[in-house]
Design a protein around this motif. Structure first.
Motif, mmCIF file in Angstrom:
data_model
loop_
_atom_site.group_PDB
_atom_site.id
_atom_site.type_symbol
_atom_site.label_atom_id
_atom_site.label_comp_id
_atom_site.label_asym_id
_atom_site.label_seq_id
_atom_site.Cartn_x
_atom_site.Cartn_y
_atom_site.Cartn_z
ATOM 1 N N GLN A 178 -47.356 64.116 -28.273
ATOM 2 C CA GLN A 178 -48.309 64.602 -27.060
ATOM 3 C C GLN A 178 -48.435 63.434 -26.178
ATOM 4 O O GLN A 178 -48.377 63.898 -24.943
ATOM 5 C CB GLN A 178 -49.364 65.373 -27.805
ATOM 6 C CG GLN A 178 -50.434 65.927 -26.634
ATOM 7 C CD GLN A 178 -50.027 66.926 -26.064
ATOM 8 O OE1 GLN A 178 -49.474 67.932 -26.646
ATOM 9 N NE2 GLN A 178 -49.560 66.962 -24.953
ATOM 10 N N ALA A 181 -45.236 63.018 -24.121
ATOM 11 C CA ALA A 181 -45.070 64.378 -23.245
ATOM 12 C C ALA A 181 -46.088 64.203 -22.129
ATOM 13 O O ALA A 181 -45.655 64.331 -20.889
ATOM 14 C CB ALA A 181 -45.751 65.456 -24.157
ATOM 15 N N ALA A 188 -45.627 68.978 -25.459
ATOM 16 C CA ALA A 188 -45.071 68.388 -26.428
ATOM 17 C C ALA A 188 -43.808 69.395 -26.991
ATOM 18 O O ALA A 188 -43.026 68.714 -27.245
ATOM 19 C CB ALA A 188 -46.186 68.381 -27.458
#
Length: 257
Positions: A178, A181, A188
């Motif tokens: 995450q 990302a 994610a």
């Protein structure tokens, strides 16, 4: 180094015989530079560890393994320790049973001795001779190849390349999927999808593989397992050993024996 390497390889590629074996030794830290061969290659070192890089990714090759490289694949070999390479060049038409994709394979005691013996065979060996039978036996021994998880595929997507470069340079990085990302401006879910599409692995699998290959290089230099474990991003030596055993079927202390 590269010009010398190309000149040395010419005779082994020019022979009309389907198989040729060569030996060459390198000092620690040597790099061959990018090059390619018109034949398939079985790249094996009886001592030392090789790191082989190509546009498709990288491999770590310890002495109890060999790397099968398909013809015309541009690659570079970097030496860890004093490396004594014993290699075969094989006409692709001579061994249709062998892999059509580059991969690391296990080297049995018999295969190792056959490779060592093969380097004494002249490139113009006589048909029907003992030398030809030895080389044919070597190829037969390669039939039962065991593909091993020592490859780290390289993505083409520039965003993923940024992540992968960071993970290989700092394998103890603990940023989550995450968090990565967020840094590249995707979700994610999208990050995992990109990793799967580009590398065939999830983000977590790729990072784990990068850590293992980093650890292999450090272990090859004889460093302490606890230091390698912590620098590879594992919380303890026991956690690192459990993951290592899961991948390679043995603890890190036994891998280079």
């Amino acid at each position: 180094m590269l010009d010398e390497l190309v000149r040395r390889h010419l005779d082994y590629h020019a022979t009309p015989r389907p198989i040729a074996a060569m030996e060459i030794d390198y000092p620690n830290g040597t790099s061959t530079g990018l090059h390619a061969h018109p034949r398939d290659q079985l790249l094996h070192a009886i001592t030392g560890v090789m790191i082989v890089r190509s546009a498709a990714g990288s491999w770590v090759v310890p002495p109890n393994r060999a790397l099968w490289l398909v013809a015309d694949l541009e690659h570079e070999v970097q030496m860890c320790g004093e490396v004594k390479i014993r290699t075969l060049f094989v006409d692709p038409d001579a061994a249709p049973h062998l892999p059509r994709a580059s991969c690391v394979i296990a080297v049995s005691p018999l295969l190792r001795e056959l490779i060592v013996a093969a380097v004494a065979v002249q490139t113009e060996y006589a048909k029907g001779s003992r030398d030809e039978r030895l080389l044919r036996l070597l190829l037969d021994e390669l039939r039962e190849f065991d593909v091993l998880p020592l490859h780290l595929p390289a993505p083409h997507d520039l965003r993923l390349r940024t992540i992968c470069q960071a993970l290989t340079s700092t394998p103890d990085d603990i940023a989550t999927a995450q968090q990565w990302a967020d840094r590249i401006g995707v979700t994610a879910k999208t990050l995992h999808r990109l990793f799967s599409k580009e590398t065939g692995m999830t983000f977590g699998q790729w990072r784990q593989q990068a850590r293992l290959l980093f650890a292999l290089q450090r272990l090859a230099r004889g460093e302490k397992i606890i230091d390698v474990a912590l620098d590879s991003g594992y919380a303890s030596q026991s956690a690192f050993t459990a993951m290592f055993r899961k991948h390679f079927g043995m603890p890190p202390s036994a891998f280079y024996r």
